[in-house]
Design a protein around this motif. Structure first.
Motif, mmCIF file in Angstrom:
data_model
loop_
_atom_site.group_PDB
_atom_site.id
_atom_site.type_symbol
_atom_site.label_atom_id
_atom_site.label_comp_id
_atom_site.label_asym_id
_atom_site.label_seq_id
_atom_site.Cartn_x
_atom_site.Cartn_y
_atom_site.Cartn_z
ATOM 1 N N VAL A 176 -37.887 5.315 9.982
ATOM 2 C CA VAL A 176 -37.957 5.446 11.725
ATOM 3 C C VAL A 176 -39.042 5.046 12.985
ATOM 4 O O VAL A 176 -38.822 4.061 13.350
ATOM 5 C CB VAL A 176 -37.643 6.956 12.052
ATOM 6 C CG1 VAL A 176 -37.915 7.027 13.635
ATOM 7 C CG2 VAL A 176 -36.646 7.401 11.407
ATOM 8 N N ASN A 177 -39.999 4.917 12.723
ATOM 9 C CA ASN A 177 -41.878 4.015 12.567
ATOM 10 C C ASN A 177 -41.195 2.476 12.579
ATOM 11 O O ASN A 177 -41.257 1.886 13.962
ATOM 12 C CB ASN A 177 -42.595 4.515 11.890
ATOM 13 C CG ASN A 177 -43.707 3.814 12.672
ATOM 14 O OD1 ASN A 177 -43.729 3.726 14.040
ATOM 15 N ND2 ASN A 177 -44.331 3.441 11.676
ATOM 16 N N ARG A 178 -40.396 1.910 11.732
ATOM 17 C CA ARG A 178 -40.634 0.668 11.383
ATOM 18 C C ARG A 178 -39.344 0.520 12.682
ATOM 19 O O ARG A 178 -39.564 -1.046 12.806
ATOM 20 C CB ARG A 178 -40.096 0.397 9.828
ATOM 21 C CG ARG A 178 -39.293 -1.018 9.826
ATOM 22 C CD ARG A 178 -40.583 -1.920 10.167
ATOM 23 N NE ARG A 178 -41.893 -1.449 8.792
ATOM 24 C CZ ARG A 178 -42.036 -1.822 7.559
ATOM 25 N NH1 ARG A 178 -40.890 -2.436 7.649
ATOM 26 N NH2 ARG A 178 -41.949 -1.065 7.003
ATOM 27 N N VAL A 179 -38.386 1.272 12.889
ATOM 28 C CA VAL A 179 -37.727 0.649 13.773
ATOM 29 C C VAL A 179 -37.778 0.254 15.494
ATOM 30 O O VAL A 179 -37.530 0.014 16.107
ATOM 31 C CB VAL A 179 -36.275 2.021 13.900
ATOM 32 C CG1 VAL A 179 -34.652 1.532 15.188
ATOM 33 C CG2 VAL A 179 -35.843 1.455 12.621
ATOM 34 N N ALA A 180 -38.671 1.734 15.265
ATOM 35 C CA ALA A 180 -39.487 1.659 16.170
ATOM 36 C C ALA A 180 -40.130 0.496 17.232
ATOM 37 O O ALA A 180 -40.497 -0.122 17.695
ATOM 38 C CB ALA A 180 -40.713 3.064 16.672
ATOM 39 N N LEU A 224 -46.416 9.856 15.054
ATOM 40 C CA LEU A 224 -45.386 9.895 14.341
ATOM 41 C C LEU A 224 -44.098 10.953 14.942
ATOM 42 O O LEU A 224 -43.122 10.716 15.349
ATOM 43 C CB LEU A 224 -44.808 10.284 12.408
ATOM 44 C CG LEU A 224 -45.330 9.330 11.475
ATOM 45 C CD1 LEU A 224 -45.455 9.644 10.335
ATOM 46 C CD2 LEU A 224 -45.088 7.949 11.928
ATOM 47 N N GLN A 225 -44.413 12.310 14.963
ATOM 48 C CA GLN A 225 -43.972 12.707 16.192
ATOM 49 C C GLN A 225 -43.080 11.823 17.395
ATOM 50 O O GLN A 225 -42.619 12.124 17.639
ATOM 51 C CB GLN A 225 -44.504 13.751 16.693
ATOM 52 C CG GLN A 225 -44.243 14.717 17.437
ATOM 53 C CD GLN A 225 -44.840 16.262 18.517
ATOM 54 O OE1 GLN A 225 -45.405 16.609 17.693
ATOM 55 N NE2 GLN A 225 -44.079 16.811 19.548
ATOM 56 N N GLY A 226 -44.278 11.829 17.994
ATOM 57 C CA GLY A 226 -43.366 10.452 19.243
ATOM 58 C C GLY A 226 -43.278 9.966 19.299
ATOM 59 O O GLY A 226 -41.492 9.946 19.977
ATOM 60 N N GLN A 227 -43.092 8.808 18.063
ATOM 61 C CA GLN A 227 -42.331 7.596 17.346
ATOM 62 C C GLN A 227 -40.696 7.999 17.091
ATOM 63 O O GLN A 227 -39.233 7.629 17.201
ATOM 64 C CB GLN A 227 -42.423 7.559 16.494
ATOM 65 C CG GLN A 227 -44.041 5.914 16.671
ATOM 66 C CD GLN A 227 -43.919 5.353 17.436
ATOM 67 O OE1 GLN A 227 -43.744 5.088 17.817
ATOM 68 N NE2 GLN A 227 -44.967 4.150 17.150
ATOM 69 N N LEU A 228 -40.384 9.753 16.339
ATOM 70 C CA LEU A 228 -39.092 9.477 15.688
ATOM 71 C C LEU A 228 -38.980 10.710 17.592
ATOM 72 O O LEU A 228 -37.278 10.189 17.499
ATOM 73 C CB LEU A 228 -39.814 11.273 15.058
ATOM 74 C CG LEU A 228 -40.053 10.898 13.714
ATOM 75 C CD1 LEU A 228 -40.316 11.993 13.584
ATOM 76 C CD2 LEU A 228 -39.211 10.116 12.762
ATOM 77 N N ALA A 229 -39.183 11.301 18.089
ATOM 78 C CA ALA A 229 -38.984 11.359 19.677
ATOM 79 C C ALA A 229 -37.887 10.198 20.394
ATOM 80 O O ALA A 229 -37.066 10.359 20.826
ATOM 81 C CB ALA A 229 -39.753 12.764 20.668
ATOM 82 N N LEU B 171 -38.224 21.125 21.130
ATOM 83 C CA LEU B 171 -39.112 20.643 21.666
ATOM 84 C C LEU B 171 -40.262 19.900 20.906
ATOM 85 O O LEU B 171 -40.655 18.574 21.409
ATOM 86 C CB LEU B 171 -40.173 21.480 22.103
ATOM 87 C CG LEU B 171 -39.339 22.670 23.195
ATOM 88 C CD1 LEU B 171 -40.664 23.443 23.809
ATOM 89 C CD2 LEU B 171 -39.060 21.821 24.506
ATOM 90 N N VAL B 172 -40.567 19.299 19.421
ATOM 91 C CA VAL B 172 -40.575 19.230 18.231
ATOM 92 C C VAL B 172 -40.058 18.223 18.044
ATOM 93 O O VAL B 172 -39.923 16.712 18.430
ATOM 94 C CB VAL B 172 -41.225 19.571 17.346
ATOM 95 C CG1 VAL B 172 -41.352 18.754 15.864
ATOM 96 C CG2 VAL B 172 -42.420 20.046 17.559
ATOM 97 N N LYS B 173 -38.881 18.168 18.725
ATOM 98 C CA LYS B 173 -37.406 16.703 17.709
ATOM 99 C C LYS B 173 -37.777 16.130 19.163
ATOM 100 O O LYS B 173 -37.647 14.758 18.820
ATOM 101 C CB LYS B 173 -36.653 17.937 17.399
ATOM 102 C CG LYS B 173 -36.535 17.724 15.933
ATOM 103 C CD LYS B 173 -35.433 18.691 15.196
ATOM 104 C CE LYS B 173 -34.409 18.129 15.217
ATOM 105 N NZ LYS B 173 -33.413 19.357 14.715
ATOM 106 N N TRP B 174 -37.537 16.724 20.082
ATOM 107 C CA TRP B 174 -37.075 16.075 21.408
ATOM 108 C C TRP B 174 -38.734 15.185 21.816
ATOM 109 O O TRP B 174 -38.011 14.618 23.476
ATOM 110 C CB TRP B 174 -36.523 16.291 22.056
ATOM 111 C CG TRP B 174 -34.574 16.977 21.431
ATOM 112 C CD1 TRP B 174 -34.268 17.445 20.458
ATOM 113 C CD2 TRP B 174 -33.505 15.912 21.001
ATOM 114 N NE1 TRP B 174 -33.308 17.408 19.800
ATOM 115 C CE2 TRP B 174 -32.860 15.715 20.268
ATOM 116 C CE3 TRP B 174 -33.921 13.975 21.847
ATOM 117 C CZ2 TRP B 174 -31.636 15.362 20.319
ATOM 118 C CZ3 TRP B 174 -33.347 13.420 21.309
ATOM 119 C CH2 TRP B 174 -31.155 13.935 20.467
ATOM 120 N N THR B 175 -39.589 16.061 21.942
ATOM 121 C CA THR B 175 -40.171 15.231 22.969
ATOM 122 C C THR B 175 -41.733 15.599 22.382
ATOM 123 O O THR B 175 -41.838 15.604 21.329
ATOM 124 C CB THR B 175 -40.587 16.988 24.191
ATOM 125 O OG1 THR B 175 -41.545 17.754 23.274
ATOM 126 C CG2 THR B 175 -39.976 17.085 24.561
#
Ligand code: HEM
Ligand code: SF4
Ligand code: SF4
Ligand code: FES
Lengths: 243, 211
Positions: A176-180, A224-229, B171-175
């Motif tokens: 996912v990070n790669r796609v980002a 990664l949390q931010g990249q996934l979101a 929240l962790v998934k979307w923000t």
């Protein structure tokens, strides 16, 4: 103070001799100042057991080949100092990836397949004149691309992810990070629908259940949390508009 | 790519299912907390509770609530089941994995699945009891003043835990919120809602048998 005697419990298995059950083998090594697991494992191989298999290349946290489970945590062995660990240290190979033997796994094949599936190259039909000066990019964009580009393909985010352990086709946080990285790149002309075809599914971003083992364990600290979101929101909006 | 996958490709589906799961989960959290505040009206006295119960009955809110919980619950269970490892082999993998990597949020997901599955049974019983026996102070107090007290305590703990972890997960998934602060806030909310629920149960218990 006397140096500590470290007891390593190391996973042993050779897929070429399947008649031998996997087992944990103990090795005792005397701790030295500034000792990393790279040094400790080589000490074991040199003095105790020449058959022990593990991988290192750069021993400086750059090549990503030494990812393993250190007391359960997926991280880089070359960057782990023994002084930060208890006396008993358990080492296991990263799960998900093909086990080559003992602590050695094949991350390369997995990452190559992921790169092909996510089409990890700049898609553009612009003519490029190799002699012309490069088009400038603003600093902010360049930095955000670089943030994702820092991935060293160690596989820690994949081995630690329960979803990746269950579903062999899941591209994981590294995917996912790669796609980002390509989404952020203005040179890539893919539309959001084309990205949706690549990651808008259960094998892509919508397979992630938000365990954040990836975010907690990435040894180079990619957010990664931010990249996934970021990808999740972009793909939700693309899917919403999709006919 | 394999034949069956190529034929099955309705890519929008995965997004829809994910959205239904999350939205139904959030609606259920909203329902749970509203429900707990309504129940807590017993703290203001028997009068207040009965007035609220009568109000709900007069305006036909009880059937609305029951229909809502059935629809939202069915949507949530239907979508969420795909995530619960169903085969024995998969169950072994996830539990072993969680034990190996000793990772807090991985454990909390497993407990989310376990509390959810346990609640499925308890919620069905709970809704049946309420629909067929009815609600007013006397009935409710007598119910709480019996072996069913344990049923309510367990359901309360399961539901609050599941709601709080579910909210965290969403929240962790979307923000990109800071997870540490999120956990702190949700822990406080959970302690408050569990506390409120336990106090309400205690008040019902003390009324039980006496009215
Ligand atoms: C009745 C049976 C229930 C079962 C079997 C169940 C099961 C689950 C499972 C396994 C998940 C994780 C899904 C995932 O991570 O992909 C989940 C998520 C969630 N649940 Fe439940 N649950 C139930 C009831 C409830 C109730 C009553 C509430 C509200 C209080 C609730 C609120 C949530 C929320 C907000 C999420 C997060 C949604 C998301 O991550 O997309 N659930 N549930
Ligand atoms: S958040 Fe969890 S499920 Fe998603 S990629 Fe990271 S570890 Fe895997
Ligand atoms: S994202 Fe981080 S943990 Fe995952 S492969 Fe790249 S460097 Fe390793
Ligand atoms: S040996 Fe290269 S990252 Fe550890």
């Amino acid at each position: 103070m006397n140096p500590r005697q470290l007891t390593f419990q190391i996973f042993r298995y050779n897929p070429e001799t399947p008649e031998q059950q996997p087992s944990m083998q103990n090795y005792v090594v005397e701790e030295e100042p500034g000792m990393t697991l790279f040094i400790a494992l080589n000490r074991i191989r040199e003095t105790l057991d020449p058959t022990l298999r593990f991988d290192f290349v750069c021993r400086a946290g750059i090549c990503g080949s030494c990812g393993m489970l250190i007391n359960g945590t997926p991280t880089l062995a070359c960057r782990t100092l023994t002084k930060n660990l208890p006396e008993n240290i358990t080492l296991m190979p990263l799960p998900v990836f093909q086990l080559l033997g003992d602590l050695s796994v094949d991350t390369g094949t997995w990452f190559r397949e992921m790169s092909i599936r996510t089409e990890s190259w700049v898609h553009s039909n612009k003519e490029i004149d190799p002699r012309a000066p490069e088009e400038p990019m603003d600093n902010e964009t360049a930095l955000s691309i670089y943030e994702a580009e820092r991935c060293i393909e160690c596989g820690c985010c994949i081995g630690g992810c329960a979803t990746a352990n269950l579903k062999p086709d899941f591209i994981g946080a590294a995917g996912v990070n790669r796609v980002a990285r390509f989404m952020l790149d203005p040179r890539d002309q893919r539309s959001e629908q084309e990205y949706f075809d690549v990651v808008g599914s259960e094998d892509g971003i919508f397979g992630c259940i938000g365990l954040m083992a990836c975010d907690d364990n990435c040894p180079v600290g990619i957010p990664l949390q931010g990249q996934l979101a970021y990808v999740r929101k972009k793909m939700a909006s693309a899917g919403w508009k999709r006919k | 790519m394999h034949l069956q996958r190529a034929l099955m490709q309705n890519r929008k589906m995965d997004l829809w299912v994910e959205l239904v799961q999350t939205v139904s989960g959030l609606l259920l959290v909203g329902f749970l907390w509203t429900h707990m505040i309504f129940v807590a009206s017993i703290l203001l006295g028997i009068e207040a509770f009965n007035t609220l119960a009568k109000f709900m009955e007069d305006f036909g809110l009880l059937p609305v609530a029951v229909i809502f919980i059935i629809l939202a619950g069915a949507a949530h269970v239907g979508t969420v089941l795909r995530r619960i490892p169903g085969r024995w082999q998969e169950q072994k993998i996830v539990w072993r994995h969680a034990k190996t990597i000793k990772h807090h949020d991985t454990w909390s997901w497993l407990f989310q699945a376990v509390t959810g599955s346990a609640m499925l049974i308890l919620i069905i019983i709970h809704v049946f009891v309420v629909v067929y026996a009815g609600i007013n102070t006397e009935l409710s107090a007598d119910r709480v003043h019996s072996w069913m007290l344990w049923f309510y305590i367990v359901l309360l703990l399961l539901a609050e835990y599941h709601a709080s972890v579910g909210l965290y997960r969403t929240l962790v998934k979307w923000t990109n919120m800071k997870r540490r602060s999120l956990k702190t806030v949700l822990l406080i909310i959970t302690i408050l809602t569990v506390g409120l629920g336990l106090i309400s149960l205690a008040v019902f218990y003390s009324h039980g048998g006496s009215i």
